[in-house]
Design a protein around this motif. Sequence first.
Motif, PDB file in Angstrom:
ATOM      1  N   ASP A 181       0.829  -1.207   0.000  1.00 51.31           N
ATOM      2  CA  ASP A 181       0.000   0.000   0.000  1.00 51.31           C
ATOM      3  C   ASP A 181       0.866   1.261   0.000  1.00 51.31           C
ATOM      4  OD1 ASP A 181      -2.117  -1.721   0.166  1.00 51.31           O
ATOM      5  OD2 ASP A 181      -2.894  -0.960   2.064  1.00 51.31           O
ATOM      6  N   ASP A 182       0.327   2.325  -0.600  1.00 54.51           N
ATOM      7  CA  ASP A 182       0.802   3.701  -0.395  1.00 54.51           C
ATOM      8  C   ASP A 182       1.914   4.178  -1.319  1.00 54.51           C
ATOM      9  OD1 ASP A 182      -1.040   3.750   1.638  1.00 54.51           O
ATOM     10  OD2 ASP A 182       0.420   3.555   3.246  1.00 54.51           O
ATOM     11  N   SER A 183       2.393   3.381  -2.279  1.00 55.28           N
ATOM     12  CA  SER A 183       3.356   3.861  -3.288  1.00 55.28           C
ATOM     13  C   SER A 183       4.712   4.263  -2.710  1.00 55.28           C
ATOM     14  CB  SER A 183       2.776   5.065  -4.059  1.00 55.28           C
ATOM     15  OG  SER A 183       1.524   4.793  -4.612  1.00 55.28           O
ATOM     16  N   HIS A 184       5.119   3.671  -1.607  1.00 59.21           N
ATOM     17  CA  HIS A 184       6.411   4.031  -1.030  1.00 59.21           C
ATOM     18  C   HIS A 184       7.554   3.658  -1.968  1.00 59.21           C
ATOM     19  CE1 HIS A 184       4.822   5.233   2.842  1.00 59.21           C
ATOM     20  NE2 HIS A 184       4.103   4.128   2.884  1.00 59.21           N
TER      21      HIS A 184
ATOM     22  N   LEU B 141       1.650  -5.368   2.824  1.00 60.88           N
ATOM     23  CA  LEU B 141       2.873  -4.758   3.348  1.00 60.88           C
ATOM     24  C   LEU B 141       2.868  -3.269   3.008  1.00 60.88           C
ATOM     25  CD1 LEU B 141       5.406  -7.497   2.153  1.00 60.88           C
ATOM     26  CD2 LEU B 141       4.200  -7.384   4.343  1.00 60.88           C
ATOM     27  N   HIS B 142       3.788  -2.522   3.620  1.00 60.47           N
ATOM     28  CA  HIS B 142       3.879  -1.086   3.347  1.00 60.47           C
ATOM     29  C   HIS B 142       5.314  -0.693   2.987  1.00 60.47           C
ATOM     30  CE1 HIS B 142      -0.044  -1.275   5.338  1.00 60.47           C
ATOM     31  NE2 HIS B 142      -0.297  -0.083   4.822  1.00 60.47           N
ATOM     32  N   ARG B 143       6.105  -0.347   3.980  1.00 60.99           N
ATOM     33  CA  ARG B 143       7.478   0.087   3.721  1.00 60.99           C
ATOM     34  C   ARG B 143       8.471  -1.054   3.931  1.00 60.99           C
ATOM     35  NH1 ARG B 143       5.180   4.467   6.278  1.00 60.99           N
ATOM     36  NH2 ARG B 143       5.733   3.621   8.295  1.00 60.99           N
TER      37      ARG B 143
ATOM     38  N   GLU C  88       8.450   0.510  13.103  1.00 62.53           N
ATOM     39  CA  GLU C  88       6.994   0.592  13.069  1.00 62.53           C
ATOM     40  C   GLU C  88       6.441  -0.721  12.538  1.00 62.53           C
ATOM     41  OE1 GLU C  88       5.583   3.970  10.954  1.00 62.53           O
ATOM     42  OE2 GLU C  88       7.084   5.329  11.791  1.00 62.53           O
ATOM     43  N   ASN C  89       5.200  -1.047  12.927  1.00 58.52           N
ATOM     44  CA  ASN C  89       4.644  -2.334  12.495  1.00 58.52           C
ATOM     45  C   ASN C  89       4.215  -2.349  11.035  1.00 58.52           C
ATOM     46  OD1 ASN C  89       2.097  -1.059  12.444  1.00 58.52           O
ATOM     47  ND2 ASN C  89       1.538  -1.828  14.480  1.00 58.52           N
ATOM     48  N   THR C  90       4.382  -1.225  10.349  1.00 62.45           N
ATOM     49  CA  THR C  90       4.148  -1.194   8.893  1.00 62.45           C
ATOM     50  C   THR C  90       5.452  -1.343   8.122  1.00 62.45           C
ATOM     51  OG1 THR C  90       4.230   1.228   8.987  1.00 62.45           O
ATOM     52  CG2 THR C  90       2.054   0.195   9.052  1.00 62.45           C
ATOM     53  N   GLU C  91       6.520  -1.699   8.796  1.00 64.58           N
ATOM     54  CA  GLU C  91       7.819  -1.860   8.145  1.00 64.58           C
ATOM     55  C   GLU C  91       8.300  -3.306   8.234  1.00 64.58           C
ATOM     56  OE1 GLU C  91       9.663   2.608   9.030  1.00 64.58           O
ATOM     57  OE2 GLU C  91      10.303   0.905  10.245  1.00 64.58           O
TER      58      GLU C  91
END
Length: 482
Positions: free
Chosen positions: A256-259, A438-440, A448-451
């Motif tokens: 998600d989010d285009s990182h 997943l995110h970053r 962070e729990n998005t990494e």
Amino acid sequence: MGRRSALGLMGLGGLLTAGGAAAGVVGKDLILPASAESGSGAVDLGVGGSVKDLTAPTYAPTGRRPRYRRATWTEQFQEGHEWSAGGEGTASSDSDGETFTRGDRSYRVTTRGDGVQSFVRRTGMESMDLKGKMLRLVFQVEDATHLERMEFYLGSRKLTNHFSWTFHYHAAKGTNYVQSGDWVTVHLQWANVTGASGKYDLSSRGEPSDRSGFTDMSFAVYDDGKGPVTYRLQAVEVVPDTTDVFPKGVVSITFDDSHRSVHDFARPVMDRYGMPGTLYNIADAIDTEPFMRIGQMRSLQDSSGWEMAGHAYSLKAHEASYPKLSAKEVDDDFRKLREWLVARGFTSEHFAYPHGAFGKTRDGVPVDLLAARHFTTARSIISETTESFAPAMPHRLKALTGINDGKEIGGETLADAIGAGGALDRCARSGDWLILCLHRIVEGVPTENTELSTKGLDRLMREIDKRGIEVLTVQEAMAHYT
């Protein structure tokens, strides 16, 4: 149909016309007519409000709804069924000829409001072999305010022996798969078994000891102890699973989010394994820091086989989340997002809700109803059960999120996902569809729990590869069943 019957959101994809408008009644008498003359439509709530002059989608979904899986065994709760309501938590039950979504009635039950189990059950049926099968439930909760959880039991000897699925925990805040007034469809797969009792057990890798000899079923509901819940059971069915097509299941790895870290750090790892991903993009973020550039998106798609899907048009809408916006604002964001993607050569018709939220807009319109005007699927971050082929509700796709290899930062630890009996083991043994969110991606230790670290991602890819699980983009996975 009955005076208050409804086709429900489970049938939404089948109701969409080529112009993106619904051709029937949805949920609580919610219709989405379109005007051929003006090219616009209105969401008519039928209970005192509507959203007028919605712009017709420039690019309506071309993806067909997945082929409906015909049941090999079914109970639809019409006249003469042999199930009965019970449990100390049941206050009343009867046949309901006014609110239903199949036939001419459903089975209505109201709980007592004290948190004790209420159920609809049948025992002593002819023995069933459920190898290569899954269960399909169709039900409605009239008002989910006091809903606490829902479970299903499958067993023998009057349920002395049973497997259990806890398939819904209701959250007081946030988005729930089960929402008030909706007809909901849930698939229960062997990967999602949460408990076993009597002569049945689960191995350390989550493998059920038996898949045949079942004579008893029970659909159980718990209220929160603060008030009653009325629920309607419409169908309990046995349908084929997909172990014959994907014997070791499918994993879709979504971001998600285009990182930009996805291009810089995730892509090199996944390229080594020949595994593509699905990137859900925020149009406004592209070509700004710290997000991806348009050329990087094209390179991911054209050189590595990735899917460039949608997440939001504007950063403002993404940050707010759609339930805080009006229906017109949400619909406009969907439309602009599809236009932006197509204009740049990205033809994915798949979407992920910002923050996973698909509840109602601030003026009372279900966000997933609006999503269906523009996208073939829409992904949430609900993971009570694993997604299935074909998905029970394509605009409420389930996904496991928060996977990380940091220390004490919350979320789902990587070790749990890849360890014995974890999500990968259950996917590989049940032929289902595990969608990972997943995110970053970071080079060092996640904070962070998005990494997830590059080492953690490599370990995840290695474990998927070791189990022989096929990796498909969301678009590829859906293509098998449309």
